[in-house]
Design an enzyme around this catalytic site. Structure first.
Site, PDB file in Angstrom:
ATOM      1  N   HIS A 147       3.060 -10.233  -1.892  1.00 52.13           N
ATOM      2  CA  HIS A 147       4.419  -9.685  -1.991  1.00 52.13           C
ATOM      3  C   HIS A 147       5.475 -10.787  -2.062  1.00 52.13           C
ATOM      4  CE1 HIS A 147       4.453 -10.018   2.548  1.00 52.13           C
ATOM      5  NE2 HIS A 147       5.712 -10.354   2.298  1.00 52.13           N
ATOM      6  N   ASP A 212      -0.345   2.149   1.269  1.00 52.56           N
ATOM      7  CA  ASP A 212      -1.676   2.700   1.118  1.00 52.56           C
ATOM      8  C   ASP A 212      -2.676   1.561   0.986  1.00 52.56           C
ATOM      9  OD1 ASP A 212      -2.267   5.255   1.480  1.00 52.56           O
ATOM     10  OD2 ASP A 212      -2.596   5.762  -0.598  1.00 52.56           O
ATOM     11  N   SER A 288       5.784 -14.246   6.549  1.00 50.24           N
ATOM     12  CA  SER A 288       4.829 -13.600   5.649  1.00 50.24           C
ATOM     13  C   SER A 288       4.109 -14.638   4.802  1.00 50.24           C
ATOM     14  CB  SER A 288       5.562 -12.642   4.706  1.00 50.24           C
ATOM     15  OG  SER A 288       6.138 -11.585   5.405  1.00 50.24           O
TER      16      SER A 288
END
Length: 355
Positions: A147, A212, A288
């Site tokens: 991401h 998900d 992250s």
């Protein structure tokens, strides 16, 4: 269970599958129009993931196929084949509230001074120009979160001219470390940047949504234009949480609430699925992409060894029996992901048979 004084947490020996490219297609140049997100939020928690049906062989092949972005903006898509060459089989298996990733007392440690920052394992942590953290896993390769490069639909602004920053001490008066050991104050550090040559992102992440199953594939590998000349940390297959020393994981990152600081933390794993580790390590956006590591005994080499077993992805609100609870989540390096990432690094599956 108390450990015997003679017991050592030992790296398991895995025979990993083989992942090989089957075909490569040229794609249109991306637009680079997505905003870089420093964290991912997903409502699908441990129970949700554990109840999901296992993907089929064809689905896993699709998830592990990947895109490669080059520095000149060109883009390719590579389909892969999966081969099991041993007896072991492998298969991949909220609420809108104010973000909070500090759990009670803030247990993060800022790492100061070149004696720490420039020494292993802290020296393996690097900063991405998109704002995330990465970890050195080979002479020219950095592991990070997908991401940080791609939002699930499009590449982020800055992905084409992506750079990786290495903390180095600022030299005074242009001298080579003059009087560097005489000051009682923490030394000022600066980032030295190296351009990225190409980036690999699995198709499991690039599927139009980032929750998900997508979070299971929130990892990417960057190849630098030149070697970084630092010690790096090897990747390894993630053992079950119960086999981790003290049930704990460690990682260091550039949390955005402490600009310019490398922040180290460790904490217990609270839950796990086949693809994810759930923990409550204190963290802020910017961390992250940090490599999650543990130190265990390598029986073959008769020594202790740290390995990256996961990639810190971000934050999840999880519905625990009707009560929302928040976790920080790391993507586990499974045998299949190990085979894929190792092949990206080595280019030869024969060097990727032992996890």
């Amino acid at each position: 269970m108390p450990f015997s004084s003679h017991w050592k947490p030992t790296w398991p020996s895995y025979r990993v599958p083989v992942i090989l490219p089957q075909s490569t297609l040229n794609l249109d140049k991306p637009q680079f129009d997505a905003e870089a997100r420093l964290e991912v939020v997903s409502p699908c928690g441990p129970a949700c993931h554990k109840s999901s049906p296992l993907p089929t062989y064809e689905e896993v092949k699709h998830y592990l196929s990947y895109e490669t972005l080059y520095a000149n903006g060109s883009l390719t898509e590579t389909e892969v084949g999966i081969y099991i060459l041993s007896n072991s089989a492998d298969g991949s298996q909220g609420k809108s509230r104010t973000k909070r990733q500090i759990y009670g007392y803030d247990s993060r440690f800022s790492i100061f001074g070149k004696d720490f920052l420039l020494n292993y394992p802290f020296s393996t942590s690097v900063k991405l120009s998109t704002g995330c953290t990465g970890t050195l896993v080979a002479e020219k390769h950095v592991l990070t979160a997908a991401h940080c490069i791609h939002d699930g639909k499009s590449y982020v602004k800055g992905a084409q001219k992506l750079r990786v920053g290495f903390l180095k001490p600022k030299m005074k008066d242009g001298g080579k470390g003059a009087n560097s050991t005489k000051s009682a104050m923490p030394e000022k550090m600066k980032f030295q940047w190296i351009r990225v040559k190409r980036t690999h992102v699995p198709k499991g992440w690039i599927k139009g949504n980032a929750n998900d199953i997508g979070m299971d594939y929130d990892y990417a590998l960057l190849e630098l234009k030149k070697p970084h000349k630092r010690k790096f940390m090897k990747i390894g297959v993630s053992p079950p949480a119960r086999h981790l020393p003290g049930g704990r994981i460690h990682f260091s990152g550039y949390d955005n609430d402490r600009p310019g600081n490398l922040v180290y933390r460790f904490c217990d794993v609270k839950d796990e699925t086949y693809d994810l580790l759930y923990q409550q390590c204190d963290a802020q956006p910017g961390a992250s992409g940090s490599g999650v590591y543990v130190r265990m005994w390598k029986r073959q080499n008769h020594k202790w060894e740290r390995k990256i077993i996961g990639i810190f992805s971000g934050h999840q609100w999880v519905d625990m029996n009707g009560t929302p609870q928040d976790f920080n989540v790391a993507v586990r390096i499974t045998p299949l992901k190990y085979a894929q990432i190792c092949y990206w690094i080595k280019g030869n599956y024969l060097d990727c048979r032992e996890g």
